[in-house]
Scaffold this motif. Sequence first.
Motif, PDB file in Angstrom:
ATOM      1  N   VAL A 187      31.087  38.810  61.494  1.00  0.00           N
ATOM      2  CA  VAL A 187      31.734  37.272  60.779  1.00  0.00           C
ATOM      3  C   VAL A 187      31.250  37.238  59.378  1.00  0.00           C
ATOM      4  CG1 VAL A 187      31.652  34.717  61.150  1.00  0.00           C
ATOM      5  CG2 VAL A 187      31.573  36.317  63.213  1.00  0.00           C
ATOM      6  N   ALA A 188      30.113  37.387  59.092  1.00  0.00           N
ATOM      7  CA  ALA A 188      29.670  37.204  57.677  1.00  0.00           C
ATOM      8  C   ALA A 188      30.360  37.931  56.716  1.00  0.00           C
ATOM      9  CB  ALA A 188      28.093  37.473  57.541  1.00  0.00           C
ATOM     10  N   ALA A 189      30.650  39.401  57.132  1.00  0.00           N
ATOM     11  CA  ALA A 189      31.271  40.380  56.192  1.00  0.00           C
ATOM     12  C   ALA A 189      32.602  39.895  56.158  1.00  0.00           C
ATOM     13  CB  ALA A 189      31.191  41.638  56.946  1.00  0.00           C
ATOM     14  N   ARG A 190      33.460  39.503  57.245  1.00  0.00           N
ATOM     15  CA  ARG A 190      34.622  38.883  56.934  1.00  0.00           C
ATOM     16  C   ARG A 190      34.807  37.577  56.215  1.00  0.00           C
ATOM     17  NH1 ARG A 190      35.217  39.964  62.683  1.00  0.00           N
ATOM     18  NH2 ARG A 190      35.207  37.881  63.179  1.00  0.00           N
ATOM     19  N   ALA A 191      33.884  36.831  55.818  1.00  0.00           N
ATOM     20  CA  ALA A 191      33.851  35.773  55.292  1.00  0.00           C
ATOM     21  C   ALA A 191      33.471  36.114  53.988  1.00  0.00           C
ATOM     22  CB  ALA A 191      32.933  34.648  55.849  1.00  0.00           C
ATOM     23  N   ALA A 192      32.790  36.943  53.645  1.00  0.00           N
ATOM     24  CA  ALA A 192      32.542  37.487  52.311  1.00  0.00           C
ATOM     25  C   ALA A 192      33.673  37.953  51.835  1.00  0.00           C
ATOM     26  CB  ALA A 192      31.233  38.526  52.316  1.00  0.00           C
ATOM     27  N   ALA A 193      34.407  38.789  52.483  1.00  0.00           N
ATOM     28  CA  ALA A 193      35.525  39.409  52.033  1.00  0.00           C
ATOM     29  C   ALA A 193      36.755  38.302  51.618  1.00  0.00           C
ATOM     30  CB  ALA A 193      36.228  40.424  53.081  1.00  0.00           C
ATOM     31  N   ALA A 194      36.838  37.199  52.663  1.00  0.00           N
ATOM     32  CA  ALA A 194      37.715  36.300  52.349  1.00  0.00           C
ATOM     33  C   ALA A 194      37.320  35.506  50.871  1.00  0.00           C
ATOM     34  CB  ALA A 194      37.879  35.256  53.523  1.00  0.00           C
ATOM     35  N   LEU A 195      36.144  35.087  50.672  1.00  0.00           N
ATOM     36  CA  LEU A 195      35.888  34.321  49.812  1.00  0.00           C
ATOM     37  C   LEU A 195      35.898  35.293  48.337  1.00  0.00           C
ATOM     38  CD1 LEU A 195      32.481  33.146  51.236  1.00  0.00           C
ATOM     39  CD2 LEU A 195      34.284  31.749  50.248  1.00  0.00           C
ATOM     40  N   GLU A 196      35.735  36.670  48.337  1.00  0.00           N
ATOM     41  CA  GLU A 196      36.245  37.260  47.408  1.00  0.00           C
ATOM     42  C   GLU A 196      37.735  37.176  47.155  1.00  0.00           C
ATOM     43  OE1 GLU A 196      35.647  42.101  45.550  1.00  0.00           O
ATOM     44  OE2 GLU A 196      34.880  41.338  47.672  1.00  0.00           O
ATOM     45  N   THR A 197      38.471  37.278  48.300  1.00  0.00           N
ATOM     46  CA  THR A 197      39.913  37.239  47.899  1.00  0.00           C
ATOM     47  C   THR A 197      40.363  35.822  47.386  1.00  0.00           C
ATOM     48  OG1 THR A 197      40.209  38.670  49.865  1.00  0.00           O
ATOM     49  CG2 THR A 197      42.078  37.430  49.031  1.00  0.00           C
ATOM     50  N   GLY A 198      39.611  34.813  47.713  1.00  0.00           N
ATOM     51  CA  GLY A 198      39.869  33.619  47.024  1.00  0.00           C
ATOM     52  C   GLY A 198      39.286  33.292  46.008  1.00  0.00           C
ATOM     53  N   GLY A 199      38.614  34.441  45.132  1.00  0.00           N
ATOM     54  CA  GLY A 199      38.145  34.063  43.960  1.00  0.00           C
ATOM     55  C   GLY A 199      36.851  33.162  43.891  1.00  0.00           C
ATOM     56  N   ILE A 200      36.091  33.084  44.727  1.00  0.00           N
ATOM     57  CA  ILE A 200      35.001  32.170  45.001  1.00  0.00           C
ATOM     58  C   ILE A 200      33.678  33.200  44.575  1.00  0.00           C
ATOM     59  CG2 ILE A 200      33.340  30.925  46.200  1.00  0.00           C
ATOM     60  CD1 ILE A 200      36.084  29.630  46.112  1.00  0.00           C
ATOM     61  N   THR A 201      33.129  32.775  43.459  1.00  0.00           N
ATOM     62  CA  THR A 201      32.002  33.436  42.834  1.00  0.00           C
ATOM     63  C   THR A 201      30.553  32.870  42.942  1.00  0.00           C
ATOM     64  OG1 THR A 201      32.479  32.526  40.570  1.00  0.00           O
ATOM     65  CG2 THR A 201      33.522  34.661  41.037  1.00  0.00           C
ATOM     66  N   ASN A 202      30.486  31.817  43.479  1.00  0.00           N
ATOM     67  CA  ASN A 202      29.269  31.107  43.429  1.00  0.00           C
ATOM     68  C   ASN A 202      28.777  30.824  44.802  1.00  0.00           C
ATOM     69  OD1 ASN A 202      31.405  29.134  44.209  1.00  0.00           O
ATOM     70  ND2 ASN A 202      30.241  27.509  42.895  1.00  0.00           N
TER      71      ASN A 202
END
Length: 334
Positions: free
Chosen positions: A141-156
């Motif tokens: 779950v953490a890995a999928r969320a990290a990938a989605a945050l990267e797709t969303g342009g979230i860096t912080n």
Amino acid sequence: MTEDGTAEVRASFVRDVLDSIPGLDPRIAEAFRSVDRATYLERFQVQGKPDWIDASKPRSAEAAAAIYSDQALATQTDDNGMPSSSSTTPTLMLLMLHALSVAPGDRVLEIGTATGYNAALLAHLVTDTGSVVTIDSKPEVAARAAAALETGGITNVQVRAGDGGADPEMLRGVFDRLIATVGCATVPSQWWYCLTEDGVAVVPLRHGESHPLCRLRKGTEPGHWYGTFTAAANFMLADGDTLHRPRGAEHRVQLAEEQHLLDTGLGCHPSQAWAVDFFLALHAPHLERIAVNTAGQTPQMHAGCGIADKLGNIALVSWGRLMATTGPDSPAVR
């Protein structure tokens, strides 16, 4: 319109959700407009329906209608087919963020990453000068969320996989705000130590059979908290030895067809059933929760809160009415 024709659906959804929460912090409203829920969904289940819905583009009308609706969506299930991770109901997410009172530059700890959508909203609220650490007990779950945050342009946002209730490595850092998006059986003392003196924690704290939201501040002694209940809620139980406490064994009783019932109206809407359950758990801890069947040609399971005392007296708090049996002839709890 977007390529898959969902812009109008999303705009209507955002407008309806925000209109339903008068007085919401304008910064939270802006974050909700800016962060697209769909970015943080790959596939999901709608409550009561067994089929998985693909959230990828081009998005079907069915997928768009579910994504842009004010309901929780299951994003992972366990071996028994029960939801084990989900995207929280949007209005509840916004109410929790409002209670958290996040400011630009804040350092926020989130317990329960799930899809990463809430972390993305937090990232918007703390701005580039702040930071978010989000922890999920399930590595996948953490890995999928990290990938989605990267797709969303979230860096912080930093995503960690582990026990957010006790693991010192997971909880390293000092935070101004803490939010849990899982039902917690307790508030770990470790959280007390990683919050600043004027920090705030918003926690769905299990009591009775619900998880009322608690807005907490640190007390003067380590591990002591004080605060208020802010809203009704119900969450999946947290994993981990610290945050999770297994539910007790479910007891069932069978009412005979001729059993006398006293039926007294409570005037309680079904949406308020959690409050009755919570009140009883708070003020009558000697009562035990039960499931009740009625006998007859068509046995019925009564919805709501069934309780019993040690003498076998039974009360059923269901959709707007109280039915009770009393006395030595009452059926015993099995």
